[in-house]
Design an enzyme around this catalytic site. Structure first.
Site, PDB file in Angstrom:
ATOM      1  N   GLY A 168       0.745  -1.110  -0.010  1.00  0.00           N
ATOM      2  CA  GLY A 168      -0.015  -0.042  -0.009  1.00  0.00           C
ATOM      3  C   GLY A 168       0.852   1.188   0.108  1.00  0.00           C
ATOM      4  N   ALA A 169       1.824   1.211   0.798  1.00  0.00           N
ATOM      5  CA  ALA A 169       2.720   2.487   0.767  1.00  0.00           C
ATOM      6  C   ALA A 169       3.921   2.083   1.701  1.00  0.00           C
ATOM      7  CB  ALA A 169       1.857   3.546   1.482  1.00  0.00           C
ATOM      8  N   GLU A 182       7.219   3.644   4.250  1.00  0.00           N
ATOM      9  CA  GLU A 182       7.577   4.713   5.130  1.00  0.00           C
ATOM     10  C   GLU A 182       8.872   5.148   4.912  1.00  0.00           C
ATOM     11  OE1 GLU A 182       7.182   1.559   5.994  1.00  0.00           O
ATOM     12  OE2 GLU A 182       8.390   0.980   7.789  1.00  0.00           O
ATOM     13  N   HIS A 237      -0.630   6.191   8.793  1.00  0.00           N
ATOM     14  CA  HIS A 237       0.331   5.022   9.437  1.00  0.00           C
ATOM     15  C   HIS A 237       1.681   5.139   9.001  1.00  0.00           C
ATOM     16  CE1 HIS A 237       0.827   0.397   9.422  1.00  0.00           C
ATOM     17  NE2 HIS A 237       1.836   0.972   8.657  1.00  0.00           N
ATOM     18  N   GLU A 238       2.103   5.652   7.663  1.00  0.00           N
ATOM     19  CA  GLU A 238       3.439   5.833   7.172  1.00  0.00           C
ATOM     20  C   GLU A 238       3.934   6.889   8.088  1.00  0.00           C
ATOM     21  OE1 GLU A 238       4.153   3.159   5.693  1.00  0.00           O
ATOM     22  OE2 GLU A 238       2.509   2.663   4.829  1.00  0.00           O
ATOM     23  N   HIS A 271       5.230   5.760  11.447  1.00  0.00           N
ATOM     24  CA  HIS A 271       6.540   5.149  11.222  1.00  0.00           C
ATOM     25  C   HIS A 271       7.841   6.246  11.107  1.00  0.00           C
ATOM     26  CE1 HIS A 271       5.625   1.010  10.606  1.00  0.00           C
ATOM     27  NE2 HIS A 271       5.114   1.180   9.504  1.00  0.00           N
ATOM     28  N   GLU A 301       4.744  -2.550  12.912  1.00  0.00           N
ATOM     29  CA  GLU A 301       3.384  -2.434  12.084  1.00  0.00           C
ATOM     30  C   GLU A 301       2.447  -2.330  12.990  1.00  0.00           C
ATOM     31  OE1 GLU A 301       3.863  -1.514   9.117  1.00  0.00           O
ATOM     32  OE2 GLU A 301       5.528  -2.392   8.348  1.00  0.00           O
TER      33      GLU A 301
HETATM   34  N1  BES Z   1       6.438  -1.003   5.919  1.00  0.00           N
HETATM   35  C1  BES Z   1       5.244  -1.141   5.281  1.00  0.00           C
HETATM   36  C2  BES Z   1       5.316  -1.586   3.844  1.00  0.00           C
HETATM   37  C3  BES Z   1       5.725  -3.044   3.493  1.00  0.00           C
HETATM   38  C4  BES Z   1       4.946  -3.981   3.354  1.00  0.00           C
HETATM   39  C5  BES Z   1       7.220  -3.137   3.011  1.00  0.00           C
HETATM   40  C6  BES Z   1       5.369  -5.186   3.270  1.00  0.00           C
HETATM   41  C7  BES Z   1       7.510  -4.685   2.830  1.00  0.00           C
HETATM   42  C8  BES Z   1       6.561  -5.385   2.698  1.00  0.00           C
HETATM   43  C9  BES Z   1       4.105  -0.071   5.524  1.00  0.00           C
HETATM   44  O1  BES Z   1       4.539   0.611   6.520  1.00  0.00           O
HETATM   45  C10 BES Z   1       2.894  -0.734   5.563  1.00  0.00           C
HETATM   46  O2  BES Z   1       2.468  -1.223   6.438  1.00  0.00           O
HETATM   47  N2  BES Z   1       2.008  -0.420   4.494  1.00  0.00           N
HETATM   48  C11 BES Z   1       0.588  -1.029   4.574  1.00  0.00           C
HETATM   49  C12 BES Z   1      -0.231   0.114   4.605  1.00  0.00           C
HETATM   50  C13 BES Z   1      -0.826   0.447   5.865  1.00  0.00           C
HETATM   51  C14 BES Z   1      -1.770   1.344   5.927  1.00  0.00           C
HETATM   52  C15 BES Z   1      -1.366  -0.828   6.700  1.00  0.00           C
HETATM   53  C16 BES Z   1       0.611  -1.876   3.210  1.00  0.00           C
HETATM   54  O3  BES Z   1       1.302  -1.705   2.371  1.00  0.00           O
HETATM   55  O4  BES Z   1      -0.302  -2.434   3.009  1.00  0.00           O
HETATM   56 ZN    ZN Z   2       3.797  -0.038   8.175  1.00  0.00          ZN
END
Ligand code: BES
Ligand code: ZN
Length: 944
Positions: free
Chosen positions: A308-309, A311, A344-345, A348, A367
């Site tokens: 999704g995103a 950080e 969320h980001e 972080h 997370e």
């Molecule tokens: N750090 C994660 C991104 C990530 C996810 C990196 C899986 C490597 C593997 C980021 O902070 C995150 O948690 N993103 C979520 C969105 C959030 C609003 C729950 C995502 O990507 O689903």
């Molecule tokens: Zn995250």
């Protein structure tokens, strides 16, 4: 217990000799000077050159330097002390198993000395979703295909972009230089310092050599340098080289310079992010009581994006749909998602970036915390949405489901193979993590929690920490404020939740004579018969009883880990014999509660009365969720569950309604392709009829907050449950589609998922397949597609095998017969090579399917009888039925009926048949016009 044991062993290993998958730690980096020259041009196959100078500090004399490199071509490394080469490099090689690159020297590096290691490298940037990769889009103005370079380094892909010490504990500062064509703009974690036209890599990659690959004059290129970063982990580094534009956020919303970047066509969808971002950042500065340390924050929408995103510190990357919001086109849920992802980001930036976990086994803390903190910030930025309550409910319901499987895992997972890291970015880390953090804020109180978090962040700034470090800070402040019982520490309590799988079910039995009760605890499992383990938890008990609903909530009680396990735990309460008592009225922790039959009855009565709001909102959610789950696992009879749920007829709040419907959906899932579906639909029609009317029929009004979700949810149910009006509309739409030429050819979505250039981006393949699986008709088509085309699907998912597991999970969730499961198991045998990276998910899926199948065998008949009983108006036998006209239908899935199938709706229309109800049977002649796997039969009962 097995997990506990493994945790202990893994920790011991960590403390002694470093495991073979870890860097040895005798040489550590302090600064990286990282320089690139990129050619964003398919004609030169996106070739690039790079040089990294790593400042090293030697902790222990050694003649070997071990760091990470994966899929990069490396030229000769050089080691220097000051400006002069100090050692001869005698060899370098990369071990592919763990991507470890070992550089051997002619003599040892001196302990406590500093050296600089220079490694030139080169290669081609690929279309992928991790490391430094190419993403594409078509510019709507010029109709030209455009390319950009972007990065995704978490968890272990920085090593694909440059040689580095790619574990979170090796924090260092970075100076980055990016050479690129003048038509592009480059951004990175830190602000641009200067831009020159001299090749910054000249010492190692003279322009004459670069030019041979790039085939462009040097005058087309610029080299951008960025300010030196703060000390950070490799996985947080980022850069993007693109032709994107940006909007600047209003400067009064934050002290930090904020820009939102997107491809030029999408720039008009950045307005919401451009105010939400700085508002949330400013709020977090207050909430953490620490300023954001970087001078700027960029947020950018990337067309091809795996999650999704991400950080990255100072340069957060997003999937387009998670950053962009179009007032006219997007829905409320899109807006809610954008706000949540941004928050969320940004959370972080402190929790994760400033203080980072030592190793990935503490990922849940990162997370889970960000997931929880996001709800707090969204609640501040959009106070009318009730984001805190709705996220708490969503997370809790998800966890109560998932964590009742034997194949679940603890939030705190030992990771002894870096390839397994991606598996733990799952609902247990995010949603259970967040639920547990919320639980702590509730039992410690907001003030204690925030003070301790602030201490933790200050103490470990620009450094790493483990979960025990956080527990220590929390305990210290708790003790000052006296918020924990006796000598208990936060660690004592939290370890029972983080190192053990699952959660407890409490069994509460009241003694109606002396206002007391007993409570016991045991792990709750969906396959109930197998719950033999003696795991136990420190359970915060928030208990409320009828007389206490008017005043302040009563104080929290605890069920200690050694209580209620082998003997019952007893305490007194304030409820009279005809008054109800409710556990977990605020959903403080993930647990289920079962009561004695009389208390269930008292609770049902309270809900069905006009005064039902005396049962607190989250208490109503908890009750509905528990009643359906306990009935599902035969801890409670369906009479009690359905009787309780029948109060939903007059519920006006979204969360209980949603929870009730979710409970019913579990029954729907196993009945939807059976002849009993009609009975189910009738029961639900009775529940939602009134609210459907109240919300004005099919949702047409604009949804602007969480409460309005009632109408959207009800609309989708109303159509499925065949509420009059809703269905006519759907049939009309269906007819429109059927009237197009060759309708099946206009619906090639599954085919597109595995077709390069079809328009379905790789990141969207999973949602397409999953949504088709979930539809009653699509299920058969998708199952066939998965079974026969798994090799192509696997290739499409390349690098993101987590998605394979998600797909299988959704497929098996639909299973209701042993035959389907056996067919799957046989298929799995033959296709094991495609499932090696998703073993955990596949096991969970099989267990889930088994739960469904067992349920059908055991409960189907009783439940259907109960559904009929609760939805049929009682009438005297023999008297003619005088009800209102109602509309009822059943969908019969007929398997293996031959290749030729029926054309639905049309067939019926032409052969309209009146059925004599008293005859109990009817023959309908149909004409097969178009292949189909379904024969939908609509039975319309008319009043005489
Ligand atoms: N750090 C994660 C991104 C990530 C996810 C990196 C899986 C490597 C593997 C980021 O902070 C995150 O948690 N993103 C979520 C969105 C959030 C609003 C729950 C995502 O990507 O689903
Ligand atoms: Zn995250």
């Amino acid at each position: 217990m097995r997990w506990l044991h493994t945790v202990a062993v893994a920790c011991l290993l960590h403390a002694a000799a470093p495991a073979e998958y870890l860097l040895p730690g005798d040489v550590v980096p302090s600064h990286y000077h990282l320089k690139y020259a990129f050619d964003i041009d398919p004609a030169t196959n996106f070739s690039y050159f790079g040089v990294v100078d790593i400042s090293l500090n030697v902790k222990k004399a050694t003649s070997k330097i071990v760091l990470h490199a994966n899929d990069i071509l490396i030229a000769d490394p050089i080691i220097r002390s000051g400006d002069t080469p100090s050692h001869k490099v005698t060899g370098y090689k990369v071990n592919d198993t763990y991507s470890l690159m070992t550089i051997t020297l002619d003599q040892e590096l001196q302990q406590d000395e500093n050296y600089t290691l220079t490694i030139p490298f080169y290669g081609n940037i690929k279309h992928g979703l991790d490391g430094a990769y190419i993403s594409t889009y078509v510019d709507q103005m010029t109709k030209k295909k455009e390319y950009l370079i972007t990065t995704q380094f978490e968890a272990i892909s920085a090593r694909k972009a440059f040689p580095c010490f790619d574990e979170p504990m090796y924090k260092a500062t970075y100076s980055i230089v990016i050479g690129h064509h003048k038509d592009y703009t480059a951004i990175s974690n830190m602000p641009l310092e200067n831009s020159v036209s001299e090749n910054a890599l000249e010492d190692h990659w003279p322009w004459s050599q670069i030019e041979k690959k790039f085939k462009k004059p040097k005058s087309d290129f610029v080299w951008d340098s960025y300010e030196k970063s703060v000390a950070m982990s490799t996985y947080l580094l980022a850069f993007v080289v693109s032709k994107f534009s940006f909007v600047q956020s209003p400067s009064d919303l934050s002290n930090t310079k904020f820009r939102i970047w997107a491809r030029p066509d999408a720039l008009d969808q950045t307005a919401y992010a451009s105010t939400t971002g700085p508002k949330a950042l400013t709020y977090f500065e207050q909430w953490f009581n620490l300023s954001y340390p970087l001078p700027k924050q960029d947020m950018i929408a990337i067309p091809d994006f795996a999650s999704g995103a991400m950080e990255n510190w100072g340069l957060i990357t997003y999937r387009e749909k998670d950053l962009l919001y179009d007032e006219k086109q997007s829905s409320f849920l899109n807006k809610e998602r954008v706000a949540t992802v941004i928050a969320h980001e940004l959370a972080h930036q402190w929790f994760g970036n400033l203080v980072t976990m030592k190793w990935w086994s503490d990922l849940w803390l990162n997370e889970g915390f960000a997931t929880f903190a996001a709800t707090v910030a969204v609640n501040h930025v959009e106070p009318t949405w009730n984001a805190d309550k709705s996220s708490a409910v969503n997370d809790m319901l998800l966890i109560l489901n998932l964590d009742s499987l034997e194949s679940s895992h603890p939030v705190s997972v030992p990771i002894d193979d870096p390839k397994r890291i991606s598996e733990i970015f799952d609902d247990i880390s995010y949603q259970k993590g967040s639920t547990l953090i919320r639980m702590m804020t509730m039992f410690l109180g907001d003030e204690v929690f925030r003070k301790a978090i602030n201490n933790y962040l200050r103490k470990y700034s620009y450094d790493n920490a483990e979960q025990d470090d956080l527990w220590r800070e929390l305990t210290a402040v708790s003790k000052k404020y006296g918020v924990l019982p006796g000598n208990v520490t936060v660690k004592d309590i939290m370890d029972t939740w983080t190192t053990q799988t699952g959660y407890p079910i409490l069994t509460v039995t009241r003694d109606y004579e002396d206002k007391s009760l007993t409570v016991s605890q045991r792990r709750y499992l969906s396959l109930a018969a197998r719950s033999t383990s003696l795991t136990s938890w420190w359970v915060p008990l928030s208990v409320v009883c009828e007389p206490e609903t008017r005043g302040a909530p009563p104080a929290l009680r605890w069920l200690a880990a050694n209580q209620g396990l082998t003997s019952l735990h007893r305490f007194e309460h304030g409820a009279e014999r005809d008054q109800w008592l409710l556990f977990n009225h605020d959903m403080i922790a993930p647990y289920r509660v079962n009561y004695d039959p009389r208390n269930w009855q008292l609770l049902s009565n309270a809900l069905k009365s006009n005064d039902y709001t005396r049962v607190p909102l989250l208490g109503r959610v908890q009750l509905l969720s528990d009643a359906f789950a306990l009935a599902w696992t035969n801890h409670l009879d369906y009479s009690t569950a359905l009787n309780l749920a029948s109060y939903l007829q007059h519920e006006t709040e979204y969360l209980p309604l949603y929870t009730g419907l979710r409970g019913l959906m579990q029954i729907e899932n196993v009945l939807k392709r059976s002849p009993d579906y009609g009975a189910f639909q009738k029961f639900v029609r009775k529940l939602i009829g009134e609210i459907y009317e109240r919300s004005g029929g099919l949702a047409t009004k604009k949804i602007i907050n969480g409460h309005d979700l009632n109408s959207a949810t009800i609309s989708s149910w109303a159509c499925r449950m065949k509420v009059p009006g809703c269905e006519e509309n759907a049939i009309q739409l269906y007819k429109q589609w059927m009237d197009t030429e060759k309708p099946d050819e206009n619906n090639p979505y599954l085919e597109w998922t595995v077709t390069e250039g079809s328009g379905v981006r790789k990141q969207d393949v999973l949602p397409v397949i999953v949504n088709i699986i979930r539809s009653p008709v699509g299920y058969y088509v998708a199952k066939d597609f998965i079974y026969t085309r798994v090799d192509e699907i696997y290739n499409t998912f390349k690098g993101q095998y987590r998605r394979m597991g998600e797909m299988i999970k959704t497929l098996l969730q639909q299973f209701t017969t042993q035959r389907e499961l056996d067919e799957f198991l046989e298929w799995r045998e033959k296709n094991a090579q495609y499932l090696v990276d998703s073993k955990l998910a596949v096991n969970q899926a099989i267990e889930n399917a088994q739960v469904n199948i067992n349920w059908i065998t055991k409960n189907r008949k009783t439940v259907v009888d109960k559904l009929r009983e609760f939805s049929t108006p009682r009438r005297q036998p023999g008297t003619p039925w005088k009800g209102q006209p109602s509309f009822m239908s059943s969908i019969f899935a007929i398997h293996n009926i031959s290749r030729a199938r029926l054309r639905p709706f049309e067939a019926l229309k032409r052969n309209r048949t009146h059925i004599n109800l008293s005859a109990h049977s009817a023959a309908i002649s149909c004409n097969v016009q178009i292949s189909t796997a379904l024969i939908p039969l609509y039975l319309h009962f008319m009043r005489n």
